[in-house]
Design a protein around this motif. Structure first.
Motif, short mmCIF file in Angstrom:
data_model
loop_
_atom_site.label_atom_id
_atom_site.label_comp_id
_atom_site.label_asym_id
_atom_site.label_seq_id
_atom_site.Cartn_x
_atom_site.Cartn_y
_atom_site.Cartn_z
N GLN A 101 0.84 -1.20 0.00
CA GLN A 101 0.00 0.00 0.00
C GLN A 101 0.87 1.25 0.00
OE1 GLN A 101 -2.21 -0.66 3.57
NE2 GLN A 101 -3.60 -2.12 2.62
N GLY A 102 0.28 2.31 -0.48
CA GLY A 102 0.97 3.59 -0.47
C GLY A 102 2.21 3.58 -1.35
N GLY A 103 3.21 4.27 -0.91
CA GLY A 103 4.46 4.36 -1.66
C GLY A 103 5.38 3.18 -1.46
N TRP A 104 4.99 2.24 -0.64
CA TRP A 104 5.87 1.09 -0.36
C TRP A 104 5.83 0.05 -1.46
CZ3 TRP A 104 9.46 1.90 2.92
CH2 TRP A 104 9.25 2.80 3.96
N TYR A 105 4.79 0.07 -2.27
CA TYR A 105 4.66 -0.93 -3.33
C TYR A 105 5.85 -0.89 -4.29
CZ TYR A 105 2.74 -3.47 -7.27
OH TYR A 105 2.55 -4.35 -8.29
N MET A 150 16.72 -3.51 4.74
CA MET A 150 16.41 -3.23 6.15
C MET A 150 15.40 -2.08 6.27
SD MET A 150 18.05 -5.45 7.91
CE MET A 150 17.99 -6.65 6.61
N TYR A 151 15.53 -1.11 5.40
CA TYR A 151 14.60 0.04 5.41
C TYR A 151 13.18 -0.43 5.10
CZ TYR A 151 12.81 4.72 4.53
OH TYR A 151 12.07 5.87 4.57
N VAL A 152 13.03 -1.26 4.08
CA VAL A 152 11.70 -1.76 3.71
C VAL A 152 11.17 -2.72 4.76
CG1 VAL A 152 10.45 -3.12 1.97
CG2 VAL A 152 12.05 -1.36 1.26
N MET A 153 12.04 -3.36 5.49
CA MET A 153 11.60 -4.27 6.54
C MET A 153 11.04 -3.51 7.74
SD MET A 153 13.81 -7.01 8.73
CE MET A 153 14.67 -7.56 7.29
N VAL A 154 11.63 -2.38 8.08
CA VAL A 154 11.29 -1.69 9.32
C VAL A 154 10.33 -0.52 9.12
CG1 VAL A 154 12.28 -0.30 11.18
CG2 VAL A 154 13.42 -2.38 10.46
N MET A 155 10.59 0.31 8.13
CA MET A 155 9.92 1.61 8.04
C MET A 155 8.43 1.60 7.67
SD MET A 155 11.86 3.46 9.37
CE MET A 155 12.70 4.98 9.29
N GLY A 162 4.03 5.87 3.12
CA GLY A 162 5.08 5.78 2.12
C GLY A 162 6.43 6.14 2.71
N PRO A 163 7.49 5.91 1.94
CA PRO A 163 8.83 6.18 2.44
C PRO A 163 9.08 7.67 2.68
CG PRO A 163 8.89 5.09 0.30
CD PRO A 163 7.49 5.35 0.61
N GLN A 164 9.80 7.94 3.74
CA GLN A 164 10.24 9.29 4.05
C GLN A 164 11.72 9.20 4.41
OE1 GLN A 164 7.78 11.01 7.10
NE2 GLN A 164 5.90 10.67 5.94
N PHE A 165 12.51 10.02 3.76
CA PHE A 165 13.95 10.00 4.02
C PHE A 165 14.34 11.25 4.76
CE2 PHE A 165 13.35 7.30 0.31
CZ PHE A 165 14.00 6.16 0.72
N ASN A 166 15.00 11.05 5.87
CA ASN A 166 15.49 12.14 6.73
C ASN A 166 16.99 11.97 6.92
OD1 ASN A 166 12.82 13.17 7.20
ND2 ASN A 166 12.51 11.47 8.59
N TRP A 167 17.57 12.82 7.74
CA TRP A 167 19.00 12.72 8.02
C TRP A 167 19.31 11.46 8.81
CZ3 TRP A 167 20.57 12.64 13.08
CH2 TRP A 167 19.62 13.06 14.00
N ILE A 168 18.35 10.92 9.54
CA ILE A 168 18.60 9.71 10.32
C ILE A 168 18.87 8.52 9.40
CG2 ILE A 168 17.52 8.07 11.91
CD1 ILE A 168 16.09 10.45 13.18
#
Length: 172
Positions: A101-105, A150-155, A162-168
């Motif tokens: 769903q959303g931007g994760w697809y 790992m990002y797709v597994m956790v976030m 959907g995905p959001q990219f920050n400095w973290i």
């Protein structure tokens, strides 16, 4: 221990999902990243003159391991999906529903392309696994693909829309 630790860490985020292949899936992902890091370390030490005995056969063997773990990761990625899809149990399907769903697809498709399709076609020929330049680039690429895994597994549990990219994310 990494399979157990990753199971505990991921299950803290999504306690209602308990798959059977998750530990093996993480093992394959970490194994691919470990061989990618090993390739970079060996090539770095060789360039500094510390591993003069390392030749293209050694790099080729490390490349075969990285290729094999990439194939193994894909097998487990698909098997985990197929088991959950076939069983159709609501407590199991939540993991893939969040990622569909959303931007994760599209991120899941990018993950399949970066962890399987590109490494498959680049690392399949014998000559590319013997070229230090290609192997160093593929090792960096596989480490970035591991980060994406790992990002797709956790976030999706943190940002469901959907995905959001920050400095973290850059720091991790």
């Amino acid at each position: 221990t990494e399979s157990i630790a990753s199971w505990d860490y991921a299950m803290c985020i999504d306690p209602h999902w308990y798959p059977t292949l998750f530990g093996w899936y993480n093992f394959a992902s970490y194994g691919c990243a470990a061989f990618a890091f090993s390739i970079l370390l060996v090539l770095f030490l060789k360039s500094r003159g510390y591993l003069a005995q390392v030749n293209e056969n050694h790099i080729h063997d490390l490349g075969k391991f990285m290729f094999g773990f990439s194939i193994f990761w894909t097998y487990l990625w698909f098997s985990q999906f197929m088991l959950i899809w076939y069983a159709n149990m609501p407590e199991e399907t939540i993991y893939f529903l969040r990622r569909a769903q959303g931007g994760w697809y599209w991120m899941c498709w990018v993950l399949l392309i970066t962890k399987f399709i590109i490494p498959f076609f680049v690392l399949l020929p014998r000559g590319t696994k013997r070229c230090e330049n290609v192997m160093s680039k593929m090792a960096v690429f596989m480490l970035l693909a591991h980060w994406l895994d790992m990002y797709v597994m956790v976030m999706p549990n943190v940002f469901p829309k959907g995905p959001q990219f920050n400095w973290i994310e850059v720091g991790t």
